[in-house]
Scaffold this active site. Structure first.
Site, PDB file in Angstrom:
ATOM      1  NE  ARG A 146      -3.250   2.559   2.670  1.00  0.00           N
ATOM      2  CZ  ARG A 146      -3.248   3.368   3.727  1.00  0.00           C
ATOM      3  NH1 ARG A 146      -2.702   2.995   4.863  1.00  0.00           N
ATOM      4  NH2 ARG A 146      -3.819   4.545   3.656  1.00  0.00           N
ATOM      5  CG  HIS A 166      -1.127   8.935   3.506  1.00  0.00           C
ATOM      6  ND1 HIS A 166      -1.275   7.587   3.770  1.00  0.00           N
ATOM      7  CD2 HIS A 166      -0.706   9.471   4.665  1.00  0.00           C
ATOM      8  CE1 HIS A 166      -0.928   7.332   5.017  1.00  0.00           C
ATOM      9  NE2 HIS A 166      -0.574   8.468   5.592  1.00  0.00           N
ATOM     10  CD  GLU A 185      -4.585   7.641   9.573  1.00  0.00           C
ATOM     11  OE1 GLU A 185      -4.012   8.713   9.848  1.00  0.00           O
ATOM     12  OE2 GLU A 185      -4.189   6.542   9.986  1.00  0.00           O
ATOM     13  CG  ASN A 242      -5.092   3.276   8.804  1.00  0.00           C
ATOM     14  OD1 ASN A 242      -5.165   2.268   8.104  1.00  0.00           O
ATOM     15  ND2 ASN A 242      -4.637   4.423   8.360  1.00  0.00           N
ATOM     16  CE1 TYR A 278       0.141   2.484  13.544  1.00  0.00           C
ATOM     17  CE2 TYR A 278      -1.847   3.596  12.822  1.00  0.00           C
ATOM     18  CZ  TYR A 278      -0.598   3.074  12.537  1.00  0.00           C
ATOM     19  OH  TYR A 278      -0.091   3.135  11.269  1.00  0.00           O
ATOM     20  CD  GLU A 314      -1.596   3.874   8.168  1.00  0.00           C
ATOM     21  OE1 GLU A 314      -1.307   4.282   9.321  1.00  0.00           O
ATOM     22  OE2 GLU A 314      -1.805   4.620   7.211  1.00  0.00           O
TER      23      GLU A 314
HETATM   24  O1  IFM Z   1       2.611   7.486  10.023  1.00  0.00           O
HETATM   25  C1  IFM Z   1       1.227   7.519  10.200  1.00  0.00           C
HETATM   26  C2  IFM Z   1       0.511   7.352   8.890  1.00  0.00           C
HETATM   27  O2  IFM Z   1       0.894   8.295   7.948  1.00  0.00           O
HETATM   28  C3  IFM Z   1      -0.975   7.487   9.092  1.00  0.00           C
HETATM   29  N1  IFM Z   1      -1.442   6.630  10.151  1.00  0.00           N
HETATM   30  C4  IFM Z   1      -0.720   6.623  11.387  1.00  0.00           C
HETATM   31  C5  IFM Z   1       0.774   6.449  11.132  1.00  0.00           C
HETATM   32  C6  IFM Z   1       1.540   6.449  12.472  1.00  0.00           C
HETATM   33  O3  IFM Z   1       1.332   7.652  13.143  1.00  0.00           O
END
Ligand code: IFM
Length: 457
Positions: A78, A122, A167, A300, A302, A360
């Site tokens: 990606r 992006h 995002e 995405n 985290y 992500e």
């Molecule tokens: O690096 C970023 C990415 O560009 C977008 N999502 C979160 C990642 C980590 O912060």
């Protein structure tokens, strides 16, 4: 005893990057200025004073990077397209050299047996479009559709997976309300207008992508933060509703035909973030366009938020860190795989999303080479393993997860955090541009080969 957690046949295994974070070559071959070029060149915006001018120099090293991906056994990659490389002034004149770069990249990936997943936006908006209003202006959504048309006309015969926007929360709130990302505004009404225009740009682009890229899958990627109350009190649960609405539902609901969440619209009006007329940026037909059915949702994930009721200066309830230090990554993000499971199940059960890709997931740790040049990033392996195990459980619960992309292929420019944060499974030596696969890359290669995880001692 060990157990194997298998993934479905055909599961897509990849890594992800973004143009501004890796390409460098910020003025090469006719590329125009982006808002991130302008932002990073403004003193005080980036923690270590760095820029993406060179980054990983991927623009010149893409052949080696494809070879690296092939060696790692990656099935998919990606990446994002730099809008000002294609359209230096945002609209109108096309820069053929920019398009050629992506033609070559796509061809190189396909020759290596790696499926390209292309993100159109992006975050590197052409500066000229910022100068005419940026995302708070409706005209930027129209310009995005023109750009999407040009890129998909050029690459749509070979690219069969398109992500319109990466995002939207970051594009709108992080960039226009919190001011941490380009263009660095702190303006609630502008952020809310931006959020709508970003979603509109997506909705308008979907049929264009389908027309230019027959048989392609088209989707959008959202960043999610699963939100949990700090206590069972009514006040903390109410605060959690607000954080969930701000980060997650504000984008999910209109995309899945539910309009903007009424509770959030009421909150924003009460707080004075919208004018007395309310959501004036929404015009007839917009909500239908935004809810245009897509083939997949990019996820995405985290971390989670633990939410407490206490008015912060920005009128949002604060999120608090409750976990012990070893359960955070170097981004100060709590490691919480259960939140990943909860999210994937929510998207399946609550929103009936037809197909999911994790576009992500990953962790920032700065572990570097030892005397032998090896990088033992066990904490990243633990993070990835635990999140993949959570994803596998979600699949078993019915979540239609079809693929997973580690963030990131290699250490790169982490936006306002500069080069101090390292998310790569490959180490980037910024002085020499040498790439060194970390232990996590070797581990991930095995996961891909096995189409699953071996867990247990
Ligand atoms: O690096 C970023 C990415 O560009 C977008 N999502 C979160 C990642 C980590 O912060």
């Amino acid at each position: 005893m060990t157990t194997k957690l298998s993934f479905p046949d055909g599961f897509v295994w990849g890594t992800a990057t973004a143009a501004y974070q890796i390409e460098g070559a910020w003025q090469a071959d006719g590329k125009g200025e982006s808002i991130w070029d302008r932002f990073t060149h403004t003193p005080g915006k980036i923690i270590d004073g760095s820029t993406g001018d060179v980054a990983c120099d991927h623009y010149h090293r893409w052949r080696e990077d494809i070879a690296l991906m092939r060696d790692l056994g990656l099935r998919a990659y990606r990446f994002s397209i730099s809008w000002p490389r294609i359209l230096p002034t945002g609209r109108g004149m096309i820069n053929q050299a920019g398009l050629d770069f992506y033609h070559n990249l796509v061809d190189g990936l396909l020759e290596a047996g790696i499926t390209p997943f292309v993100t159109l936006y992006h975050w590197d908006l052409p500066q000229t479009l910022q100068d005419t209003g940026g995302w708070p202006a409706r005209s930027t959504a129209q310009a995005f559709v023109e750009y999407a048309d040009i890129v998909s006309s050029a690459l749509g015969d070979r690219v069969k997976h398109w992500i319109t926007i990466n995002e939207p929360w970051c594009v709108s709130f992080l960039s226009h309300q919190m001011g941490e990302h380009a263009p660095g505004w702190q303006d609630w009404p502008a952020a809310l207008a931006a959020s709508h225009h970003v979603l509109l740009a997506h909705g308008w682009a979907v049929p264009v992508l389908r027309r230019n890229s027959p048989g392609a899958e088209v989707g959008i990627t959202l960043n999610f933060t699963s939100a949990y109350p700090a206590s069972p009190s009514y006040a903390d649960r109410e605060a959690t509703r607000s954080v969930d609405g701000y980060i997650n539902r504000w984008f999910l609901d209109p995309l899945y035909g539910r309009r903007y969440p009424a509770d959030m619209v009421a909150d924003y009006r009460a707080a004075g973030h919208l004018g007395p007329e309310g959501m004036t940026m929404v015009q007839d037909g917009d909500l239908q366009a935004i809810a245009t059915p897509t083939d997949f949702l990019g996820v995405n994930y985290y971390t989670r938020a633990v939410v407490r009721d206490e008015a912060a200066p920005d009128n949002l309830p604060p999120t608090v860190l409750t976990a012990p230090r070893e359960e955070w990554t170097e981004m100060d993000w709590e490691i919480f795989p259960q939140g990943f499971y909860d999210l994937l199940c929510r998207l399946h059960f609550e929103y009936q999303v037809p197909k999911l890709y994790v576009t992500e997931n990953g962790a920032s740790y700065s572990d570097g080479p030892n005397a032998e040049g090896q990088i033992a990033d066990e904490r990243r392996i633990d993070y990835l393993r635990d999140h993949l195990a959570a994803a596998q459980r979600a699949i078993q619960a019915g979540a239609p997860l079809a693929g997973y992309f580690v963030w990131s292929l290699m250490d790169n420019f982490e936006w306002a955090r500069g080069y101090r944060q390292r998310f790569g499974i490959v180490w980037t030596d910024y002085a020499t541009q040498q790439r060194i696969p970390k232990q996590s890359a070797v581990w991930y290669k095995e996961v891909i080969a096995e189409n699953g995880l071996i867990v247990g001692a």
